[in-house]
Each structure stands twice: as structure tokens, then as C-alpha cells.
Design a protein around this motif. Structure first.
Motif, PDB file in Angstrom:
ATOM      1  N   GLU A 138       3.980   7.973   3.025  1.00 13.49           N
ATOM      2  CA  GLU A 138       2.894   7.117   2.532  1.00 13.49           C
ATOM      3  C   GLU A 138       2.879   7.094   1.006  1.00 13.49           C
ATOM      4  OE1 GLU A 138       0.660   4.352   3.040  1.00 13.49           O
ATOM      5  OE2 GLU A 138       0.317   5.502   4.880  1.00 13.49           O
ATOM      6  N   LEU A 139       3.150   8.243   0.395  1.00 14.03           N
ATOM      7  CA  LEU A 139       3.206   8.312  -1.067  1.00 14.03           C
ATOM      8  C   LEU A 139       4.316   7.419  -1.598  1.00 14.03           C
ATOM      9  CD1 LEU A 139       2.606   9.535  -3.871  1.00 14.03           C
ATOM     10  CD2 LEU A 139       4.103  11.448  -3.247  1.00 14.03           C
ATOM     11  N   TRP A 140       5.497   7.527  -1.016  1.00 15.56           N
ATOM     12  CA  TRP A 140       6.639   6.719  -1.478  1.00 15.56           C
ATOM     13  C   TRP A 140       6.361   5.233  -1.331  1.00 15.56           C
ATOM     14  CZ3 TRP A 140       9.713   3.264   1.254  1.00 15.56           C
ATOM     15  CH2 TRP A 140      10.856   2.807   0.579  1.00 15.56           C
ATOM     16  N   ARG A 141       5.709   4.860  -0.248  1.00 12.14           N
ATOM     17  CA  ARG A 141       5.510   3.441   0.019  1.00 12.14           C
ATOM     18  C   ARG A 141       4.326   2.848  -0.738  1.00 12.14           C
ATOM     19  NH1 ARG A 141       2.533   0.193   3.383  1.00 12.14           N
ATOM     20  NH2 ARG A 141       3.547  -1.820   3.837  1.00 12.14           N
ATOM     21  N   SER A 142       3.284   3.646  -1.010  1.00 10.65           N
ATOM     22  CA  SER A 142       2.028   3.072  -1.490  1.00 10.65           C
ATOM     23  C   SER A 142       1.693   3.368  -2.945  1.00 10.65           C
ATOM     24  CB  SER A 142       0.867   3.562  -0.606  1.00 10.65           C
ATOM     25  OG  SER A 142       1.067   3.184   0.740  1.00 10.65           O
ATOM     26  N   TYR A 143       2.427   4.277  -3.609  1.00  6.43           N
ATOM     27  CA  TYR A 143       2.061   4.548  -5.009  1.00  6.43           C
ATOM     28  C   TYR A 143       2.206   3.322  -5.910  1.00  6.43           C
ATOM     29  CZ  TYR A 143       6.755   4.713  -7.054  1.00  6.43           C
ATOM     30  OH  TYR A 143       8.000   4.379  -7.529  1.00  6.43           O
ATOM     31  N   PRO A 144       3.104   2.345  -5.605  1.00  6.78           N
ATOM     32  CA  PRO A 144       3.152   1.144  -6.458  1.00  6.78           C
ATOM     33  C   PRO A 144       1.834   0.378  -6.512  1.00  6.78           C
ATOM     34  CG  PRO A 144       5.132   1.279  -5.118  1.00  6.78           C
ATOM     35  CD  PRO A 144       4.210   2.343  -4.626  1.00  6.78           C
ATOM     36  N   PHE A 145       0.978   0.545  -5.489  1.00 10.35           N
ATOM     37  CA  PHE A 145      -0.336  -0.095  -5.515  1.00 10.35           C
ATOM     38  C   PHE A 145      -1.128   0.388  -6.721  1.00 10.35           C
ATOM     39  CE2 PHE A 145      -4.861   0.188  -4.367  1.00 10.35           C
ATOM     40  CZ  PHE A 145      -5.142  -1.141  -4.096  1.00 10.35           C
ATOM     41  N   PHE A 146      -1.137   1.705  -6.934  1.00  8.51           N
ATOM     42  CA  PHE A 146      -1.827   2.261  -8.094  1.00  8.51           C
ATOM     43  C   PHE A 146      -1.099   1.912  -9.382  1.00  8.51           C
ATOM     44  CE2 PHE A 146      -3.803   4.923  -4.861  1.00  8.51           C
ATOM     45  CZ  PHE A 146      -5.105   5.025  -5.330  1.00  8.51           C
ATOM     46  N   THR A 147       0.224   1.909  -9.331  1.00  7.12           N
ATOM     47  CA  THR A 147       0.995   1.565 -10.525  1.00  7.12           C
ATOM     48  C   THR A 147       0.632   0.172 -11.022  1.00  7.12           C
ATOM     49  OG1 THR A 147       2.848   2.947  -9.768  1.00  7.12           O
ATOM     50  CG2 THR A 147       3.315   1.285 -11.448  1.00  7.12           C
ATOM     51  N   LEU A 148       0.516  -0.764 -10.109  1.00  5.98           N
ATOM     52  CA  LEU A 148       0.174  -2.133 -10.481  1.00  5.98           C
ATOM     53  C   LEU A 148      -1.205  -2.197 -11.127  1.00  5.98           C
ATOM     54  CD1 LEU A 148       1.199  -5.066 -10.300  1.00  5.98           C
ATOM     55  CD2 LEU A 148       0.009  -5.257  -8.117  1.00  5.98           C
ATOM     56  N   PHE A 149      -2.176  -1.511 -10.535  1.00  3.90           N
ATOM     57  CA  PHE A 149      -3.534  -1.496 -11.090  1.00  3.90           C
ATOM     58  C   PHE A 149      -3.547  -0.841 -12.475  1.00  3.90           C
ATOM     59  CE2 PHE A 149      -5.164  -2.889  -7.095  1.00  3.90           C
ATOM     60  CZ  PHE A 149      -6.472  -3.291  -7.323  1.00  3.90           C
ATOM     61  N   PHE A 150      -2.924   0.342 -12.576  1.00  3.18           N
ATOM     62  CA  PHE A 150      -2.953   1.076 -13.834  1.00  3.18           C
ATOM     63  C   PHE A 150      -2.182   0.356 -14.931  1.00  3.18           C
ATOM     64  CE2 PHE A 150      -3.638   5.123 -11.243  1.00  3.18           C
ATOM     65  CZ  PHE A 150      -5.004   5.117 -11.501  1.00  3.18           C
ATOM     66  N   LEU A 151      -1.079  -0.283 -14.572  1.00  4.62           N
ATOM     67  CA  LEU A 151      -0.308  -1.005 -15.568  1.00  4.62           C
ATOM     68  C   LEU A 151      -1.114  -2.175 -16.135  1.00  4.62           C
ATOM     69  CD1 LEU A 151       2.379  -1.189 -17.013  1.00  4.62           C
ATOM     70  CD2 LEU A 151       3.237  -2.602 -15.130  1.00  4.62           C
ATOM     71  N   ALA A 152      -1.828  -2.870 -15.266  1.00  5.90           N
ATOM     72  CA  ALA A 152      -2.691  -3.956 -15.740  1.00  5.90           C
ATOM     73  C   ALA A 152      -3.799  -3.414 -16.634  1.00  5.90           C
ATOM     74  CB  ALA A 152      -3.281  -4.707 -14.550  1.00  5.90           C
ATOM     75  N   GLY A 153      -4.365  -2.256 -16.247  1.00  7.22           N
ATOM     76  CA  GLY A 153      -5.409  -1.663 -17.069  1.00  7.22           C
ATOM     77  C   GLY A 153      -4.898  -1.200 -18.427  1.00  7.22           C
ATOM     78  N   LEU A 154      -3.708  -0.583 -18.444  1.00  8.39           N
ATOM     79  CA  LEU A 154      -3.136  -0.114 -19.714  1.00  8.39           C
ATOM     80  C   LEU A 154      -2.827  -1.272 -20.648  1.00  8.39           C
ATOM     81  CD1 LEU A 154      -0.707   2.657 -18.390  1.00  8.39           C
ATOM     82  CD2 LEU A 154      -2.801   3.004 -19.717  1.00  8.39           C
ATOM     83  N   GLN A 155      -2.342  -2.367 -20.102  1.00  8.15           N
ATOM     84  CA  GLN A 155      -1.991  -3.501 -20.943  1.00  8.15           C
ATOM     85  C   GLN A 155      -3.217  -4.249 -21.460  1.00  8.15           C
ATOM     86  OE1 GLN A 155       0.796  -5.860 -18.650  1.00  8.15           O
ATOM     87  NE2 GLN A 155       2.519  -4.569 -19.263  1.00  8.15           N
TER      88      GLN A 155
END
Length: 286
Positions: free
Chosen positions: A159-176
Motif C-alpha cells: 500500500e505504501l509503494w502504491r499510494s505514497y504518490p498521492f501525498f507526493t502530488l499534494f505536497f508538491l503542489a503545496g511546496l510550489q
């Protein structure tokens, strides 16, 4: 009246897709509905199905496993996703390649991800099992998903391998969305990168963390797809969770009344947790 007329299509859609299924589920939980015994009819049993929940040992095990699955899943995905977002938040010509590669697991269907990882962790010829053996890690002759002490953590790894990109997408948008001027201002004041990240970046990411973690927590609680494919709740009840147990009661035992009571109980728990979590995290402040 014209405004209400314009709202009619949306209201009909909400009623058809949300209100009616919800009312049907609550109604089923108050009746005894066993599809493979049509002679029993649909007698009204009141709260009998809910009383049965309190004495069902499997429900207790599933509830504990659900809490572990949701908490461990959200925390691990959030940490890995945040790390990936920080690494990807840089200006480069090839950054889009790395971002696309990170997002690939999220695009993969759960069935493909589940069977791919089951093959790699196979106790006989799985490549990850053999690699772990070379490092001196013994996963046992039965494999990860057949070991009661490792099965749930094995599913969480997938589940970690498959779903961590969900958080990556959110955090990347927030950082930018954070102005670069803030970094320059803190640098002038002598703040290190870690101090800037801790005292500036993380507070600004707080709304993103709240929304992303809540959405992923609800998804994990309601979506037992990987558990169903990898272990089906086993071995024993080692990976049994509430949503999977409701599914099994409905589509294996055809006891839709009891399955609906489990689903309604989950709905109440999720709503209650969401309210407490939002208020605790500060989302409910004026």
C-alpha cells in the motif's frame, strides 16, 4: 425559483447517488436479509444486527486491524510522500521525468500491483525474498503473506509503494505555492534550511496535510482491495479489516442485513473520527 430550478439536476444526482443508497443501507441493517434463504423474507429485527456486532470476536479483531492499517498507512505514506515532494521540488529540465516515474505506482491498477508484489515476495522464487535472504533476513518458509505476524505489514508495504504518490502530488503542489521570497527572508535572518522547513514550510503545509491525510485515511478504511487480493483477511484473521469483513458477509455469506450494519457502524465511526480530527488539527477554528 429560477435558482432552485437550476439546482434540480444536481439535487436529483445527489439523491440518486448518495441519499438513496445510504437510506437503503440503513434500512437493510434493521432487517434480516439473507439472500440464499429467500423463504425467511425480510423481517424487521431492529437493532439486533448491531447487538450482534458487540459480541462478534471477528469484529473486534477487524476493528483493531483497521486502526493499525489506517494509522500506519497514512503516517508511512505521508512521510515518504513528503520526502519525495521535497526532492522533486526543484527546477530542472529532467524534473518532469522523475515526477512521472514517482507517479507511476499510483496509476497502476490494484490487481496488477497486488499480484506483482505477491510474485516478488513469494517464499520460493520471489526476488525480494531471495534478496532479503542474502542480507540475512529470514521471512520464514511460508512467506510474508502467510505469516500472521508479518502479513498485515506486508500489505502495508504494498500500500505504501502504491499510494505514497498521492501525498507526493499534494505536497508538491503545496511546496510550489509557497513564495520563494520567504526562503530569502529567512536566509537573511540567518535561518538554516531545516529551521526554514520546520518553522515556515511545515506550518504552511498544514492545510494540505489535513486534507490529504483525511482523504487517504477514509480511503484506506473503506477500500480493502489489496488485502482482499493478497491475503483475503488471512492467515486466520491477521489481516481482517472492517470493510473486508462487511464485503465477506454480503458476498460470501449473503447476509446483507449484518453486512449493512457493519457498514453503517463504520460510517458513524469515520464521521466521528473526521470531526474530531478536523477540530483537533485546527480546521474547525474560525
Amino acid at each position: 425559483m429560477w435558482a432552485w430550478a437550476l439546482l434540480v439536476p444536481s439535487l436529483l444526482l445527489v439523491i440518486a447517488l448518495i441519499a438513496y443508497p445510504l437510506a437503503t443501507g440503513i434500512s437493510l441493517s434493521l432487517h434480516s436479509v439473507v439472500l440464499n434463504r429467500p423463504g425467511l423474507g425480510r423481517p424487521f429485527v431492529g437493532l439486533e444486527n448491531y447487538a450482534r456486532l458487540l459480541t462478534d470476536q471477528t469484529v473486534r479483531t477487524a476493528l483493531v486491524n483497521t486502526v493499525i492499517y489506517v494509522v500506519a498507512g497514512v503516517v508511512s505514506q505521508m512521510l515518504v510522500g513528503l520526502g519525495a515532494a521535497v526532492l522533486l521540488n526543484r527546477a530542472s529540465r529532467l524534473t518532469w521525468v522523475a515526477r512521472t516515474a514517482v507517479m507511476l505506482p499510483w496509476f497502476m491498477p490494484p490487481v496488477v500491483a497486488a499480484y506483482m508484489w505477491a510474485f516478488m515476495l513469494d517464499p520460493r522464487f520471489g526476488i525480494l525474498t531471495r534478496f532479503a535472504g542474502l542480507l540475512g533476513v529470514d521471512t520464514g518458509g511460508q512467506g510474508v503473506f502467510a505469516d500472521p505476524t508479518l502479513a498485515l505489514w506486508g500489505v502495508l508495504l504494498v500500500e505504501l509503494w502504491r499510494s505514497y504518490p498521492f501525498f507526493t502530488l499534494f505536497f508538491l503542489a503545496g511546496l510550489q505555492s509557497i513564495p520563494e521570497e520567504l526562503r530569502d527572508a529567512t536566509a537573511v535572518d540567518g535561518a538554516s534550511r531545516w529551521q526554514h522547513f520546520r518553522h515556515v514550510t511545515m506550518p504552511l503545509l498544514r492545510p494540505v496535510i489535513l486534507v490529504a491525510s483525511l482523504l487517504e485515511g477514509i480511503r484506506l478504511a473503506n477500500s480493502p482491495t489489496l488485502i482482499l487480493l493478497l491475503t483475503n483477511g488471512g492467515p486466520g484473521d491477521a489481516t481482517q479489516v472492517m470493510s473486508l469483513y462487511a464485503f465477506q458477509q454480503a458476498y460470501l455469506k449473503f447476509d446483507f442485513g449484518y453486512a449493512s450494519s457493519i457498514a453503517v457502524a463504520m460510517l458513524v465511526l469515520i464521521i466521528g473520527f473526521s470531526i474530531v480530527y478536523i477540530r483537533t488539527a485546527g480546521g474547525g477554528r474560525d
